[in-house]
Design an enzyme around this catalytic site. Structure first.
Site, PDB file in Angstrom:
ATOM      1  N   MET A  56      35.466 130.462  92.872  1.00 17.41           N
ATOM      2  CA  MET A  56      34.112 130.495  93.705  1.00 17.41           C
ATOM      3  C   MET A  56      33.668 131.870  94.335  1.00 17.41           C
ATOM      4  O   MET A  56      33.721 131.906  95.394  1.00 17.41           O
ATOM      5  CB  MET A  56      34.221 129.413  94.495  1.00 17.41           C
ATOM      6  N   GLY A  57      33.649 132.766  93.662  1.00 14.02           N
ATOM      7  CA  GLY A  57      33.378 134.335  94.187  1.00 14.02           C
ATOM      8  C   GLY A  57      31.960 134.482  93.799  1.00 14.02           C
ATOM      9  O   GLY A  57      31.320 133.353  93.906  1.00 14.02           O
ATOM     10  N   ILE A  61      30.095 135.444  91.424  1.00  7.10           N
ATOM     11  CA  ILE A  61      29.318 134.837  90.352  1.00  7.10           C
ATOM     12  C   ILE A  61      29.456 133.446  90.241  1.00  7.10           C
ATOM     13  O   ILE A  61      28.449 132.712  90.061  1.00  7.10           O
ATOM     14  CB  ILE A  61      29.944 135.680  89.176  1.00  7.10           C
ATOM     15  N   THR A 108      32.603 133.753  80.872  1.00  8.85           N
ATOM     16  CA  THR A 108      32.026 134.963  81.061  1.00  8.85           C
ATOM     17  C   THR A 108      32.852 135.946  82.094  1.00  8.85           C
ATOM     18  O   THR A 108      32.303 136.962  82.344  1.00  8.85           O
ATOM     19  CB  THR A 108      30.319 134.676  81.729  1.00  8.85           C
ATOM     20  N   SER A 109      34.173 135.701  82.205  1.00  7.13           N
ATOM     21  CA  SER A 109      34.918 136.423  83.081  1.00  7.13           C
ATOM     22  C   SER A 109      35.739 137.521  82.258  1.00  7.13           C
ATOM     23  O   SER A 109      35.125 138.542  82.051  1.00  7.13           O
ATOM     24  CB  SER A 109      35.962 135.476  83.690  1.00  7.13           C
ATOM     25  N   ARG A 110      36.832 137.245  81.716  1.00  4.41           N
ATOM     26  CA  ARG A 110      37.597 138.207  80.971  1.00  4.41           C
ATOM     27  C   ARG A 110      38.203 137.191  79.872  1.00  4.41           C
ATOM     28  O   ARG A 110      38.818 136.259  80.145  1.00  4.41           O
ATOM     29  CB  ARG A 110      38.624 138.909  81.684  1.00  4.41           C
ATOM     30  N   GLU A 147      39.206 141.646  71.765  1.00  7.56           N
ATOM     31  CA  GLU A 147      37.660 142.230  72.125  1.00  7.56           C
ATOM     32  C   GLU A 147      37.536 143.739  71.585  1.00  7.56           C
ATOM     33  O   GLU A 147      38.302 144.560  72.073  1.00  7.56           O
ATOM     34  CB  GLU A 147      37.160 142.001  73.586  1.00  7.56           C
ATOM     35  N   HIS A 153      29.954 140.098  74.751  1.00  3.42           N
ATOM     36  CA  HIS A 153      30.328 140.508  76.044  1.00  3.42           C
ATOM     37  C   HIS A 153      28.954 141.117  76.734  1.00  3.42           C
ATOM     38  O   HIS A 153      29.055 142.515  77.013  1.00  3.42           O
ATOM     39  CB  HIS A 153      31.293 141.554  76.189  1.00  3.42           C
TER      40      HIS A 153
HETATM   41  C1  GLV Z   1      31.552 143.083  83.147  1.00  2.90           C
HETATM   42  O1  GLV Z   1      32.233 142.421  82.539  1.00  2.90           O
HETATM   43  C2  GLV Z   1      31.926 143.733  84.372  1.00  2.90           C
HETATM   44  O2  GLV Z   1      33.113 143.563  84.876  1.00  2.90           O
HETATM   45  O3  GLV Z   1      31.186 144.370  84.974  1.00  2.90           O
END
Ligand code: GLV
Length: 324
Positions: A156-157, A159, A238-240, A269, A288
Site C-alpha cells: 500500500m505505497g 501506487i 505491474t511492479s517487478r 524481461e 512493461h
Molecule cells: C518502472 O517500472 C519504474 O520503476 O519506473
C-alpha cells in the site's frame, strides 16, 4: 569551463534530453535495445554522470569502470533495483529516481489489466479479428464482474493507494497487505482493510502487486502463495517481474489453480517469444509499459535530467534514493 561528461543509456523524451544536452558533454546511446554490458563498461569510462534505465545493471564493477569522477546516477524509473545502492553510497555517488510522477499512470495500467482480464477484452478483440463473430451469443466470452469483487493490494505505497482509490469507484471491496505502511499517513488512502498475506490471497478475486523488488519480496508470489489463491482469482503484476516465480505461475495457470494472470512485468524481461507463459490463453503479457503515457514519460525525463544536473552541480538531488 568544460561541460561535465555524461552517458545517457537510451533516447529519453526530448524535454529531458535537451536539458542534459545543453548542460553536458553528453553521449546518448541511440539504439532501441540497451548497450551490451561490455559496451556500457567502456562508455562509462571517465563520466561524471550517468542517466540510465531499469534495463541497465549498475553495480560496483560499472561504478569502478566509470572511475572516481562519477558523482551521480540518475535512474529513469521509480524502481531502482537495477542499481547497487550500497556500492554507490560507499563510493559517495548519489542516486536519483523518478517517484510520484508515474504513480497514477501506473495505477491506471494496473486497473486496465484487471479490467481486461475480468472482461476478456483481448480474447474478444482476437475473436472479432479472426472472423469468428457470427452473432450476439448468450454465453459468448463470459467474464467476471469487477464491481462487488474483492481486490487484494500487496503493497500500500503510492501506487497501491491509487489502485485502491480507483477500486472504490468501481464499488470493489479492498483489502491490503503491507507490513510497513502506516495507516493514516500519506500515501495511504483509508479505503481498505489490512490483513495478512495469507488472508489476502485466500479472499481476493483480484490480487494486484505493488511492492518494490528486494531480497524480501523476490518470489513473494511462489507456488505456495499461488496455491492459497482462489481458483477464480486473477493476478495482476505491474511492479517487478521477479516478485512472481514465473515457473510456479505457469504451473498454476496451466493447472487452473488460478484463473488468469495479467502482467506488465515478467521474469525474465523481455519475455522470449517462445516462453511457455505465452502459450497460455489465460495469461496476458504487455511489455512493461505501465508508466508509458506521453505526459508521464515526459515528466520522468525532466525529473531524471534535473536529478542528474543537480548531482553534477553538487546540489541535493530533487529525488534522491541515498541522501545520507
Ligand atoms: C518502472 O517500472 C519504474 O520503476 O519506473
Amino acid at each position: 569551463m568544460d561541460k561535465p561528461k555524461v552517458f545517457v543509456t537510451r533516447v529519453i523524451p526530448e524535454e529531458g534530453l535537451r536539458l542534459v544536452q545543453e548542460a553536458c558533454d553528453a553521449e546518448v546511446w541511440m539504439e532501441e535495445v540497451p548497450p551490451s554490458r561490455e559496451t556500457l563498461l567502456t562508455k562509462v569510462q571517465g563520466i561524471e554522470g550517468l542517466l540510465c534505465l531499469l534495463t541497465d545493471e549498475v553495480d560496483a564493477e560499472l561504478m569502478d569502470a566509470a572511475g572516481p569522477g562519477l558523482e551521480v546516477i540518475s535512474n529513469f524509473a521509480v524502481g531502482y533495483d537495477n542499481i547497487d545502492v550500497g556500492a554507490a553510497t560507499a563510493r559517495g555517488i548519489r542516486i536519483g529516481n523518478t517517484p510520484g510522477v508515474l504513480t497514477e499512470t501506473t495505477a491506471d495500467m494496473a486497473f486496465a489489466l484487471l479490467m481486461a482480464a475480468a472482461r476478456r477484452i483481448v480474447e474478444g478483440a482476437e475473436y472479432v479479428k479472426a472472423g469468428k463473430w457470427r452473432t450476439w451469443g448468450p454465453t459468448l466470452l463470459l467474464g467476471h464482474d469487477v464491481h462487488g469483487a474483492t481486490l487484494g493490494i500487496v503493497g500500500m505505497g503510492r501506487i497501491g493507494a491509487e489502485v485502491a482509490r480507483r477500486a472504490t469507484g468501481f464499488n470493489m471491496q479492498v483489502i491490503y497487505f503491507d507490513p510497513y505502511c502506516d495507516p493514516g499517513k500519506a500515501p495511504f488512502v483509508d479505503v481498505g482493510l489490512r490483513c495478512t498475506l495469507d488472508e489476502l490471497l485466500a479472499e481476493s478475486d483480484f490480487v494486484s502487486l505493488h511492492v518494490p523488488l528486494t531480497s524480501e519480496t523476490q518470489h513473494l508470489i511462489d507456488a505456495q502463495a499461488l496455491a492459497k489463491m482462489r481458483r477464480t482469482a486473477v493476478l495482476v503484476n505491474t511492479s517487478r517481474g521477479p516478485i512472481v516465480d514465473s515457473e510456479a505461475l505457469y504451473e498454476a495457470l496451466a493447472a487452473g489453480k488460478i484463473s488468469y494472470a495479467a502482467l506488465d512485468v515478467t521474469d525474465p524481461e523481455p519475455l522470449p517469444p517462445d516462453h511457455k507463459l505465452l502459450t497460455l490463453d489465460n495469461c496476458l503479457v504487455v511489455p512493461h509499459i505501465a508508466s508509458a503515457s506521453w505526459a508521464t514519460r515526459t515528466k520522468m525525463a525532466v525529473m531524471a535530467a534535473e536529478n542528474l544536473l543537480a548531482g553534477l552541480r553538487g546540489e541535493p538531488l530533487p529525488h534522491c534514493v541515498n541522501p545520507d
